[in-house]
Motif scaffolding. Structure first.
Motif, PDB file in Angstrom:
ATOM      1  N   LEU A 109       9.276 -10.697   8.540  1.00  0.00           N
ATOM      2  CA  LEU A 109       8.903  -9.536   9.346  1.00  0.00           C
ATOM      3  C   LEU A 109       7.394  -9.412   9.508  1.00  0.00           C
ATOM      4  CD1 LEU A 109      11.443  -6.932   7.896  1.00  0.00           C
ATOM      5  CD2 LEU A 109      11.454  -7.885  10.226  1.00  0.00           C
ATOM      6  N   GLY A 110       6.641  -9.898   8.536  1.00  0.00           N
ATOM      7  CA  GLY A 110       5.193  -9.806   8.586  1.00  0.00           C
ATOM      8  C   GLY A 110       4.499 -10.967   9.281  1.00  0.00           C
TER       9      GLY A 110
ATOM     10  N   HIS B 220       0.862  -1.187   0.000  1.00  0.00           N
ATOM     11  CA  HIS B 220       0.000   0.000   0.000  1.00  0.00           C
ATOM     12  C   HIS B 220       0.895   1.233   0.000  1.00  0.00           C
ATOM     13  CE1 HIS B 220      -3.903  -1.886   1.792  1.00  0.00           C
ATOM     14  NE2 HIS B 220      -3.880  -1.957   0.480  1.00  0.00           N
ATOM     15  N   SER B 221       0.824   2.014  -1.062  1.00  0.00           N
ATOM     16  CA  SER B 221       1.632   3.231  -1.148  1.00  0.00           C
ATOM     17  C   SER B 221       0.807   4.440  -0.722  1.00  0.00           C
ATOM     18  CB  SER B 221       2.165   3.416  -2.575  1.00  0.00           C
ATOM     19  OG  SER B 221       1.104   3.524  -3.496  1.00  0.00           O
ATOM     20  N   ASN B 222       1.508   5.506  -0.451  1.00  0.00           N
ATOM     21  CA  ASN B 222       0.938   6.794  -0.023  1.00  0.00           C
ATOM     22  C   ASN B 222       0.227   6.716   1.324  1.00  0.00           C
ATOM     23  OD1 ASN B 222       2.028   8.000  -2.239  1.00  0.00           O
ATOM     24  ND2 ASN B 222       0.133   8.099  -3.377  1.00  0.00           N
ATOM     25  N   GLU B 223      -0.841   5.933   1.437  1.00  0.00           N
ATOM     26  CA  GLU B 223      -1.539   5.753   2.719  1.00  0.00           C
ATOM     27  C   GLU B 223      -1.079   4.438   3.325  1.00  0.00           C
ATOM     28  OE1 GLU B 223      -5.784   5.751   2.214  1.00  0.00           O
ATOM     29  OE2 GLU B 223      -5.630   7.251   0.649  1.00  0.00           O
ATOM     30  N   GLY B 224      -0.591   4.481   4.530  1.00  0.00           N
ATOM     31  CA  GLY B 224      -0.173   3.260   5.202  1.00  0.00           C
ATOM     32  C   GLY B 224       1.282   2.915   4.965  1.00  0.00           C
ATOM     33  N   LYS B 225       1.696   2.892   3.702  1.00  0.00           N
ATOM     34  CA  LYS B 225       3.071   2.541   3.329  1.00  0.00           C
ATOM     35  C   LYS B 225       3.515   1.244   3.991  1.00  0.00           C
ATOM     36  CE  LYS B 225       4.421   7.243   2.275  1.00  0.00           C
ATOM     37  NZ  LYS B 225       5.364   8.331   2.482  1.00  0.00           N
ATOM     38  N   ASN B 226       2.753   0.183   3.690  1.00  0.00           N
ATOM     39  CA  ASN B 226       3.004  -1.133   4.272  1.00  0.00           C
ATOM     40  C   ASN B 226       2.893  -2.225   3.217  1.00  0.00           C
ATOM     41  OD1 ASN B 226       3.041  -0.447   7.146  1.00  0.00           O
ATOM     42  ND2 ASN B 226       0.862  -0.023   6.907  1.00  0.00           N
ATOM     43  N   VAL B 227       3.741  -3.258   3.345  1.00  0.00           N
ATOM     44  CA  VAL B 227       3.523  -4.499   2.617  1.00  0.00           C
ATOM     45  C   VAL B 227       2.442  -5.230   3.400  1.00  0.00           C
ATOM     46  CG1 VAL B 227       4.511  -6.680   1.835  1.00  0.00           C
ATOM     47  CG2 VAL B 227       5.901  -4.595   1.781  1.00  0.00           C
TER      48      VAL B 227
ATOM     49  N   ASN C 275       1.193  -9.218  10.182  1.00  0.00           N
ATOM     50  CA  ASN C 275       1.584  -7.877  10.598  1.00  0.00           C
ATOM     51  C   ASN C 275       2.080  -7.118   9.374  1.00  0.00           C
ATOM     52  OD1 ASN C 275       1.404  -8.405  13.538  1.00  0.00           O
ATOM     53  ND2 ASN C 275       3.053  -9.837  13.086  1.00  0.00           N
ATOM     54  N   PRO C 276       1.388  -6.062   8.967  1.00  0.00           N
ATOM     55  CA  PRO C 276       1.894  -5.278   7.840  1.00  0.00           C
ATOM     56  C   PRO C 276       3.322  -4.814   8.113  1.00  0.00           C
ATOM     57  CG  PRO C 276      -0.327  -4.606   8.387  1.00  0.00           C
ATOM     58  CD  PRO C 276       0.127  -5.540   9.482  1.00  0.00           C
ATOM     59  N   VAL C 277       4.140  -4.818   7.075  1.00  0.00           N
ATOM     60  CA  VAL C 277       5.545  -4.428   7.213  1.00  0.00           C
ATOM     61  C   VAL C 277       5.690  -3.016   6.652  1.00  0.00           C
ATOM     62  CG1 VAL C 277       7.928  -5.005   6.669  1.00  0.00           C
ATOM     63  CG2 VAL C 277       6.249  -6.838   6.997  1.00  0.00           C
ATOM     64  N   SER C 278       6.016  -2.081   7.521  1.00  0.00           N
ATOM     65  CA  SER C 278       6.066  -0.670   7.133  1.00  0.00           C
ATOM     66  C   SER C 278       7.329  -0.347   6.340  1.00  0.00           C
ATOM     67  CB  SER C 278       5.993   0.226   8.365  1.00  0.00           C
ATOM     68  OG  SER C 278       7.206   0.137   9.103  1.00  0.00           O
ATOM     69  N   LEU C 279       7.237   0.708   5.561  1.00  0.00           N
ATOM     70  CA  LEU C 279       8.402   1.218   4.838  1.00  0.00           C
ATOM     71  C   LEU C 279       9.498   1.583   5.831  1.00  0.00           C
ATOM     72  CD1 LEU C 279       9.778   2.079   2.212  1.00  0.00           C
ATOM     73  CD2 LEU C 279       8.595   4.291   2.424  1.00  0.00           C
ATOM     74  N   GLU C 280       9.127   2.137   6.951  1.00  0.00           N
ATOM     75  CA  GLU C 280      10.099   2.500   7.991  1.00  0.00           C
ATOM     76  C   GLU C 280      10.861   1.260   8.483  1.00  0.00           C
ATOM     77  OE1 GLU C 280       9.671   4.046  12.510  1.00  0.00           O
ATOM     78  OE2 GLU C 280       8.642   5.269  10.999  1.00  0.00           O
ATOM     79  N   THR C 281      10.138   0.162   8.702  1.00  0.00           N
ATOM     80  CA  THR C 281      10.774  -1.090   9.124  1.00  0.00           C
ATOM     81  C   THR C 281      11.716  -1.604   8.047  1.00  0.00           C
ATOM     82  OG1 THR C 281       8.906  -1.674  10.540  1.00  0.00           O
ATOM     83  CG2 THR C 281      10.327  -3.488   9.822  1.00  0.00           C
ATOM     84  N   ILE C 282      11.274  -1.550   6.810  1.00  0.00           N
ATOM     85  CA  ILE C 282      12.102  -2.014   5.687  1.00  0.00           C
ATOM     86  C   ILE C 282      13.376  -1.183   5.582  1.00  0.00           C
ATOM     87  CG2 ILE C 282      12.193  -2.155   3.159  1.00  0.00           C
ATOM     88  CD1 ILE C 282       9.164  -3.007   3.349  1.00  0.00           C
TER      89      ILE C 282
END
Length: 134
Positions: free
Chosen positions: A132-133, A51-58, A92-99
């Protein structure tokens, strides 16, 4: 087996909608590198849904169920689609920050080429994000 990551803005096409649909063609790609990545996809390859822009999560894992063909949303024969089907949601969604913070993922295309909507992944990168997820 090859591994990919596709991006979608949730307000345009969300993981939840993808689950409801059960299958979709991945359209709207108008970048040559992303298109070339789609042309490399083979039936059975695995794809992370981001999910890009909103959420920014795998948020989930999908698979390629049909290899590239002409994008039915345009008459321009330069553009193609592939058919994807959802396999499972990540617990668990994997955030861009985590990545970005993970040493093993710092060089993936999602980080280096943030605007590219279809990217390739190495098996180790795919497996790490899935781990991670979990």
């Amino acid at each position: 087996m090859q591994y990919f990551l596709v991006k979608s803005e949730p307000f345009k096409y969300s993981w939840d909608q993808f689950i409801k649909d059960g299958k979709t063609f991945w359209d709207g790609v108008r970048n040559y590198q992303a298109r070339n990545n789609m042309k490399e996809m083979k039936k059975g390859d695995l794809v992370l849904f981001y999910h890009s822009n909103e959420g920014k999560n795998v948020v989930g894992i999908a698979k390629v169920v049909k290899e590239f063909y002409q994008d039915p949303t345009t008459d321009d024969d330069r553009w193609v689609v592939v058919d994807l089907a959802p396999i499972e949601s990540l617990k668990n969604p994997v955030s861009l920050e985590t990545i970005k913070g993970d040493e093993r993922l710092k060089d993936i295309s999602l980080v280096r080429q943030g605007r590219l909507s279809v990217t390739t992944l190495k098996v180790e990168e795919f497996d790490r994000i899935v781990e991670l997820g979990s």
